[in-house]
Design an enzyme around this catalytic site. Structure first.
Site, PDB file in Angstrom:
ATOM      1  N   ASP A  98       9.330   2.745  -0.275  1.00  0.00           N
ATOM      2  CA  ASP A  98       8.303   3.413   0.523  1.00  0.00           C
ATOM      3  C   ASP A  98       8.567   3.036   1.977  1.00  0.00           C
ATOM      4  OD1 ASP A  98       6.089   4.104   1.980  1.00  0.00           O
ATOM      5  OD2 ASP A  98       4.630   3.437   0.494  1.00  0.00           O
TER       6      ASP A  98
ATOM      7  N   LYS B 176       4.805   9.412   8.822  1.00  0.00           N
ATOM      8  CA  LYS B 176       4.564   8.891  10.164  1.00  0.00           C
ATOM      9  C   LYS B 176       5.587   9.390  11.203  1.00  0.00           C
ATOM     10  CE  LYS B 176       1.999   4.889   8.412  1.00  0.00           C
ATOM     11  NZ  LYS B 176       0.582   5.047   8.690  1.00  0.00           N
TER      12      LYS B 176
ATOM     13  N   TYR C   1       0.854  -1.178   0.000  1.00  0.00           N
ATOM     14  CA  TYR C   1       0.000   0.000   0.000  1.00  0.00           C
ATOM     15  C   TYR C   1       0.892   1.231   0.000  1.00  0.00           C
ATOM     16  CZ  TYR C   1      -3.617   3.297   1.583  1.00  0.00           C
ATOM     17  OH  TYR C   1      -4.499   4.347   1.702  1.00  0.00           O
TER      18      TYR C   1
END
Ligand code: HOZ
Length: 431
Positions: free
Chosen positions: A239, A267, A144
């Site tokens: 990622d 994050k 994702y």
């Protein structure tokens, strides 16, 4: 446990917000519950609107590696807020955080801050396309990379959790430039890259997949990817929105000794505030406007509060022994969790890298999207409910990760293990 106030808030939210939530997985449909509404948190504990307390293993889906409301981070945010929340102009804080990020990742000479992981990955593939003059993006099934159009092909996270095949609203013309192949499949990788090298701008990968549950790379998978992309003139994008500053200070790249061409972050680098970033070699990054022609911009990019929270967080993570201590604690916890599953006679596969882990309710190894999909999601839903009722908050989906933070105390982890053992026993007895 009384959830009356959360129920009242959820009813109100459903009238005002689609599904009552601002991100689909947190609606908790996959675990057959309504969401609890969180009002405060401290250390490893969160507190809901009814005054119930839980030991938290969601950690805001990764950012809260120091635990909630860590005093140095709170102080940095308060001080920054007192100076003004946003200027839409350059600030010293973005230079400080950029220096910390470039120092942590050998592969990053320059970094651009954005507001979310989705923005980071979306901008990184635009840059890869602009730099190479090619259009095709290769991704992996179950990985994702946020919700930009190009990535909603066999995606992970909420897309798996809700069983969505693709998304209406994503033009076929856009996804025709996305190829998704199985994770950990060296043959599919080599065949695809060699066959279409002339069209492929980039390969984007979660170096440890965290959005189909935690799925580590098999030995040689990332190495093969690095060698092939280098040989064929394809940009390799890691990622590291989840893994960056989570697995090691220098992320998965430090752990596995591999340098990506571009890295996406988010994050942890915002200390819990909205942030994203993409960075890489100067030669590539210099193609971004205003130095180059690839356009990307944002009013709140490099927001002073997010920069301050991120820098305060990274300064603490940089301390010697932070990662060895956190990872050892998580390793002991994961081993005990696996043992509790075995004792209950419940088939369970425990995947872990550092402080990122998932217990899959399956007896077969989980190495990719198809093997993750074999997990018994009904059992996970029961486990989630049992744990919540005992005061432990897990991710409301089998296909997300569990995060151990520096704030988890031994007594909290022991209590969580006892609750897990009781939950597993109930599930094994089909209660
Ligand atoms: N996509 C996130 C987890 N991988 C979920 C974010 C949220 O619901 O807050």
């Amino acid at each position: 446990m009384n959830h009356a106030e959360s129920a009242r808030l959820f009813s109100a939210a459903k009238r005002l917000i689609p599904g009552g939530v601002n991100s689909p997985v947190r609606a908790c449909r996959a675990v057959g519950c309504d969401p609890i509404f969180i009002v405060s948190a401290e250390g490893a504990t969160i507190c809901d609107a009814d005054g119930n307390r839980y030991v938290d293993f969601v950690s805001s889906w990764g950012p809260m590696i120091l635990g909630h409301a860590a005093p140095p981070v709170v102080e940095a945010i308060c001080q920054a807020a007192g100076r003004g929340a946003s200027f839409g102009a350059s600030t010293p804080g973005e230079v400080e955080l950029a220096a910390l990020v470039c120092d942590a990742f050998v592969s990053i000479d320059k970094v651009r801050f954005v507001n979310s992981g989705t923005e980071a990955t979306m901008s990184a593939i635009r840059l890869a396309r602009g730099f190479t003059g090619k259009d095709v993006v290769v991704k992996f099934d179950g990985c994702y990379h946020g919700h930009a159009d190009s990535f909603l092909v066999k995606a992970g996270s909420g897309v798996i959790t809700l069983g969505i095949a693709g998304s209406p609203g994503v033009p076929t013309d856009i996804v025709k430039n996305t190829i998704s192949i199985p994770y950990n499949d060296n043959e599919a990788l080599e065949a695809t890259l060699r066959a279409r090298a002339a069209e492929i701008a980039c390969v984007i990968v979660e170096p440890v997949a965290g959005n189909m549950g935690c799925v580590p790379p098999q030995p040689g998978f990332l190495e093969k990817m690095r060698a092939l992309t280098r040989e064929l003139g394809i940009i390799l994008i890691f990622d590291e929105v989840i893994t960056g500053f989570r697995l090691a200070y220098g992320g998965a790249q430090e752990l596995y000794g591999i340098e990506a061409d571009l890295t996406c972050l988010g994050k942890i680098i915002g200390g819990g505030l909205p942030v994203g970033a993409y960075g890489g070699r100067a030669e590539i990054m210099n193609h971004i406007a205003p130095d180059g022609p690839v356009y990307q911009a944002g009013t709140l990019s490099g927001n002073p509060l997010a920069m301050a929270a991120g820098a305060a967080t990274l300064r603490l993570l940089r301390q010697k022994d932070f990662y060895p201590r956190l990872n050892a604690k998580a390793a002991d916890f994961a081993a005990a969790l696996g043992e509790a599953g075995r004792k209950a006679g419940l088939p369970m596969v425990l995947n872990r890298v550092g402080s990122l882990m998932t217990g899959f309710f399956t007896e077969w190894p989980v190495m990719d999207y198809l093997s993750a999909m074999r997990a018994d999601t009904g059992r996970y839903a029961r486990h989630y409910q049992n744990m919540l009722a005992s005061g432990f908050a897990l991710a409301p989906s089998q296909f997300e990760a569990l995060f151990v933070s520096a704030a988890h105390e031994p007594a909290q982890l022991e209590a969580a293990l006892a609750a897990c053992a009781a939950s597993f026993a109930r599930i094994a007895r089909r209660e």
